[in-house]
Design a protein around this motif. Structure first.
Motif, PDB file in Angstrom:
ATOM      1  N   SER A 223      -6.219   8.082   0.104  1.00  0.00           N
ATOM      2  CA  SER A 223      -6.270   6.862  -0.705  1.00  0.00           C
ATOM      3  C   SER A 223      -4.844   6.364  -0.907  1.00  0.00           C
ATOM      4  O   SER A 223      -3.891   7.160  -0.975  1.00  0.00           O
ATOM      5  CB  SER A 223      -6.930   7.123  -2.057  1.00  0.00           C
ATOM      6  OG  SER A 223      -8.285   7.489  -1.905  1.00  0.00           O
TER       7      SER A 223
ATOM      8  N   TRP B  28      -2.450   3.152  -3.010  1.00  0.00           N
ATOM      9  CA  TRP B  28      -2.354   2.039  -3.952  1.00  0.00           C
ATOM     10  C   TRP B  28      -1.036   1.311  -3.753  1.00  0.00           C
ATOM     11  O   TRP B  28       0.015   1.939  -3.563  1.00  0.00           O
ATOM     12  CB  TRP B  28      -2.400   2.543  -5.388  1.00  0.00           C
ATOM     13  CG  TRP B  28      -3.707   3.092  -5.845  1.00  0.00           C
ATOM     14  CD1 TRP B  28      -4.661   2.457  -6.594  1.00  0.00           C
ATOM     15  CD2 TRP B  28      -4.209   4.425  -5.619  1.00  0.00           C
ATOM     16  NE1 TRP B  28      -5.720   3.290  -6.827  1.00  0.00           N
ATOM     17  CE2 TRP B  28      -5.465   4.511  -6.251  1.00  0.00           C
ATOM     18  CE3 TRP B  28      -3.717   5.543  -4.939  1.00  0.00           C
ATOM     19  CZ2 TRP B  28      -6.234   5.659  -6.221  1.00  0.00           C
ATOM     20  CZ3 TRP B  28      -4.469   6.693  -4.902  1.00  0.00           C
ATOM     21  CH2 TRP B  28      -5.713   6.757  -5.544  1.00  0.00           C
TER      22      TRP B  28
ATOM     23  N   GLU C  64      -1.153  -1.479  -8.778  1.00  0.00           N
ATOM     24  CA  GLU C  64      -2.484  -1.244  -9.331  1.00  0.00           C
ATOM     25  C   GLU C  64      -3.590  -1.501  -8.310  1.00  0.00           C
ATOM     26  O   GLU C  64      -4.748  -1.159  -8.554  1.00  0.00           O
ATOM     27  CB  GLU C  64      -2.713  -2.152 -10.552  1.00  0.00           C
ATOM     28  CG  GLU C  64      -1.760  -1.880 -11.709  1.00  0.00           C
ATOM     29  CD  GLU C  64      -1.887  -0.456 -12.236  1.00  0.00           C
ATOM     30  OE1 GLU C  64      -3.037   0.018 -12.383  1.00  0.00           O
ATOM     31  OE2 GLU C  64      -0.839   0.186 -12.478  1.00  0.00           O
ATOM     32  N   HIS C  65      -3.246  -2.093  -7.178  1.00  0.00           N
ATOM     33  CA  HIS C  65      -4.260  -2.448  -6.176  1.00  0.00           C
ATOM     34  C   HIS C  65      -4.507  -1.284  -5.224  1.00  0.00           C
ATOM     35  O   HIS C  65      -3.574  -0.787  -4.579  1.00  0.00           O
ATOM     36  CB  HIS C  65      -3.814  -3.670  -5.374  1.00  0.00           C
ATOM     37  CG  HIS C  65      -4.683  -3.961  -4.195  1.00  0.00           C
ATOM     38  ND1 HIS C  65      -5.999  -4.361  -4.313  1.00  0.00           N
ATOM     39  CD2 HIS C  65      -4.434  -3.879  -2.851  1.00  0.00           C
ATOM     40  CE1 HIS C  65      -6.516  -4.534  -3.110  1.00  0.00           C
ATOM     41  NE2 HIS C  65      -5.587  -4.241  -2.210  1.00  0.00           N
ATOM     42  N   GLN C  66      -5.751  -0.835  -5.127  1.00  0.00           N
ATOM     43  CA  GLN C  66      -6.085   0.236  -4.205  1.00  0.00           C
ATOM     44  C   GLN C  66      -6.455  -0.362  -2.853  1.00  0.00           C
ATOM     45  O   GLN C  66      -7.407  -1.127  -2.724  1.00  0.00           O
ATOM     46  CB  GLN C  66      -7.241   1.084  -4.735  1.00  0.00           C
ATOM     47  CG  GLN C  66      -7.499   2.324  -3.862  1.00  0.00           C
ATOM     48  CD  GLN C  66      -8.445   3.315  -4.493  1.00  0.00           C
ATOM     49  OE1 GLN C  66      -8.932   3.094  -5.610  1.00  0.00           O
ATOM     50  NE2 GLN C  66      -8.717   4.416  -3.813  1.00  0.00           N
TER      51      GLN C  66
ATOM     52  N   HIS D 206      -9.483   3.801   0.428  1.00  0.00           N
ATOM     53  CA  HIS D 206     -10.393   4.567  -0.419  1.00  0.00           C
ATOM     54  C   HIS D 206     -10.935   5.775   0.353  1.00  0.00           C
ATOM     55  O   HIS D 206     -11.793   5.630   1.227  1.00  0.00           O
ATOM     56  CB  HIS D 206     -11.573   3.698  -0.871  1.00  0.00           C
ATOM     57  CG  HIS D 206     -11.189   2.495  -1.664  1.00  0.00           C
ATOM     58  ND1 HIS D 206     -11.248   2.440  -3.036  1.00  0.00           N
ATOM     59  CD2 HIS D 206     -10.741   1.280  -1.260  1.00  0.00           C
ATOM     60  CE1 HIS D 206     -10.860   1.246  -3.454  1.00  0.00           C
ATOM     61  NE2 HIS D 206     -10.546   0.522  -2.403  1.00  0.00           N
TER      62      HIS D 206
ATOM     63  N   ARG E  52       1.592   4.444  -3.894  1.00  0.00           N
ATOM     64  CA  ARG E  52       1.166   5.791  -4.303  1.00  0.00           C
ATOM     65  C   ARG E  52       0.075   6.255  -3.348  1.00  0.00           C
ATOM     66  O   ARG E  52      -0.841   5.495  -3.028  1.00  0.00           O
ATOM     67  CB  ARG E  52       0.648   5.771  -5.734  1.00  0.00           C
ATOM     68  CG  ARG E  52       0.176   7.122  -6.251  1.00  0.00           C
ATOM     69  CD  ARG E  52       0.018   7.096  -7.769  1.00  0.00           C
ATOM     70  NE  ARG E  52      -0.942   6.090  -8.199  1.00  0.00           N
ATOM     71  CZ  ARG E  52      -2.247   6.340  -8.372  1.00  0.00           C
ATOM     72  NH1 ARG E  52      -2.735   7.555  -8.134  1.00  0.00           N
ATOM     73  NH2 ARG E  52      -3.059   5.387  -8.782  1.00  0.00           N
TER      74      ARG E  52
ATOM     75  N   GLN F  50      -2.653   9.506  -2.152  1.00  0.00           N
ATOM     76  CA  GLN F  50      -3.341  10.776  -2.372  1.00  0.00           C
ATOM     77  C   GLN F  50      -4.054  11.161  -1.080  1.00  0.00           C
ATOM     78  O   GLN F  50      -4.375  10.305  -0.259  1.00  0.00           O
ATOM     79  CB  GLN F  50      -4.359  10.656  -3.504  1.00  0.00           C
ATOM     80  CG  GLN F  50      -3.761  10.495  -4.882  1.00  0.00           C
ATOM     81  CD  GLN F  50      -4.816  10.414  -5.963  1.00  0.00           C
ATOM     82  OE1 GLN F  50      -6.011  10.398  -5.685  1.00  0.00           O
ATOM     83  NE2 GLN F  50      -4.379  10.380  -7.209  1.00  0.00           N
TER      84      GLN F  50
ATOM     85  N   GLY G  22     -10.929  -1.355   2.746  1.00  0.00           N
ATOM     86  CA  GLY G  22     -10.176  -0.126   2.545  1.00  0.00           C
ATOM     87  C   GLY G  22     -10.911   1.154   2.868  1.00  0.00           C
ATOM     88  O   GLY G  22     -10.398   2.242   2.610  1.00  0.00           O
TER      89      GLY G  22
END
Length: 281
Positions: free
Chosen positions: A40, A42, A45-47, A50, A90, A92, A252
Motif C-alpha cells: 500500500s 499514500w 493523506e491520499h492512498q 491498496h 508512505r 507499507q 489502486g
C-alpha cells in the motif's frame, strides 16, 4: 512436499486471498523475479495503492494496464524505490527481490536502481555524447575501466538496443541529436549497459510514431531473453502483442492478473472485461 508444489499452492492461496485468479501459467514454469505482498502507498493523506499482491516472473514481459490515475506508474516506481524522491510518501508491505525487501533500511538504493533500470515515457538522454550516454553509468559503478572494455560494452549495449548500425559512425555526437525513437533506444541501451535484472518501462512508446513503436516492441521481445521487463501501457493491442503476463489496475488495486492470452480471451472479472473491450477507461 517439493518446492514446485509448495510454490503452486502458495500462488493459488495468495490469488484466492486477493480475489485474483491464479496468476501463474503452470505449463511454462518461470522462476520468480519480484514478489510483492500487501503493498500500500499514500501520497500524504491520499492512498494510491491498496494491498497489491503480485508475482513477477523472470525473463518475461509483464504489462500493467488500467485507466489513467489507477496506480500503474506508482506501482512501477515502487520496484526501484523512485517514490522515495517524492515528498510525503508512505509505504507499507513488501517488495522482495532475492528474498530481501527493497524497502528495508539497509538496502543500497543506488545498487537497487542498477539492478532495476528505468525507461521513461519521454526519451531523456543525458546532455552527453551517444558514447557517454551508454558508458557513463557502467564506469561510475566500476563495471568497466579500460577504454577497450568501455568500447566493447557500448557496442554490445547499442547492438542489443538495435541502434548500433544507425549510430556507429557518430558515437561522439550528442544523444539529443537523434530522432525520438532513436533516443528511446539509446535510453534502453543506457539501462541495459549496467547489467540489470529488471527493466521498468513507463509507457515507453506513447510519444513515438508507429514505426518507432513497432521497433521498440520488437526490441522488448528480444530483450526478454536476457531481462525481466515490466511495462505500463494504455494500448491494449500493444499489451496483447508484447506481454506474457498482464495486470489490470483499477483505483489502486490489481483487479486481475493472468497470462496475457487468458486475460484478453477469457478475463475472469467483469471490470477487466469491460476495460479490455473498451466499455470504460
Amino acid at each position: 512436499m517439493n518446492s514446485q508444489v509448495a510454490e503452486r499452492e502458495m500462488t493459488s492461496m495468495t490469488s484466492q486471498r486477493t480475489g485474483q485468479p491464479v496468476t501463474r501459467n503452470e505449463q511454462v514454469g518461470h522462476d520468480l523475479s519480484v514478489r510483492v505482498r500487501d503493498l500500500s502507498l499514500w501520497y500524504g493523506e491520499h492512498q494510491a495503492l491498496h494491498n497489491v499482491n503480485i508475482d513477477i516472473y523472470q525473463k518475461n514481459v509483464t504489462a500493467l494496464i488500467g485507466p489513467s490515475g489507477c496506480g500503474k506508474s506508482t506501482f512501477l516506481r515502487c520496484l526501484n524505490r523512485m517514490n522515495d524522491l517524492i515528498r510525503n510518501v508512505r509505504i507499507q508491505g513488501r517488495v522482495e527481490m532475492d528474498g530481501r525487501d527493497v524497502n528495508e533500511p539497509k538496502m543500497d538504493e543506488v545498487a537497487l536502481r542498477r539492478r532495476v533500470g528505468m525507461v521513461f515515457q519521454k526519451p531523456n538522454p543525458f546532455p552527453k555524447s551517444i558514447f557517454e550516454n551508454v558508458a557513463y553509468a557502467p564506469r561510475m559503478h566500476d563495471l568497466v575501466s579500460r577504454k577497450a572494455d568501455q568500447d566493447e560494452l557500448v557496442e554490445r549495449s547499442l547492438r542489443d538496443a538495435g541502434l548500433w548500425e544507425e549510430v556507429k559512425d557518430k558515437l561522439h555526437q550528442p544523444g539529443t541529436s537523434l530522432s525520438g525513437g532513436q533516443q528511446q533506444r539509446l535510453c534502453i541501451a543506457r539501462a541495459i549497459a549496467v547489467q540489470p535484472d529488471v527493466i521498468l518501462m513507463d509507457e515507453p512508446t506513447s510519444a513515438l510514431d508507429p514505426i518507432s513503436t513497432a521497433t521498440i516492441e520488437d526490441l522488448m521481445d528480444k530483450l526478454k531473453k536476457q531481462f525481466t521487463i515490466v511495462t505500463v501501457t494504455h494500448n491494449m493491442q500493444q499489451a496483447a502483442r508484447v506481454a506474457d503476463y498482464t495486470a489490470f489496475f483499477h483505483l489502486g488495486e490489481i483487479i486481475e492478473y493472468n497470462d496475457t492470452k487468458t486475460m484478453f480471451s477469457n478475463p475472469h472479472t467483469k471490470k477487466a472485461e469491460d476495460y479490455i473491450t473498451g466499455r470504460f477507461g
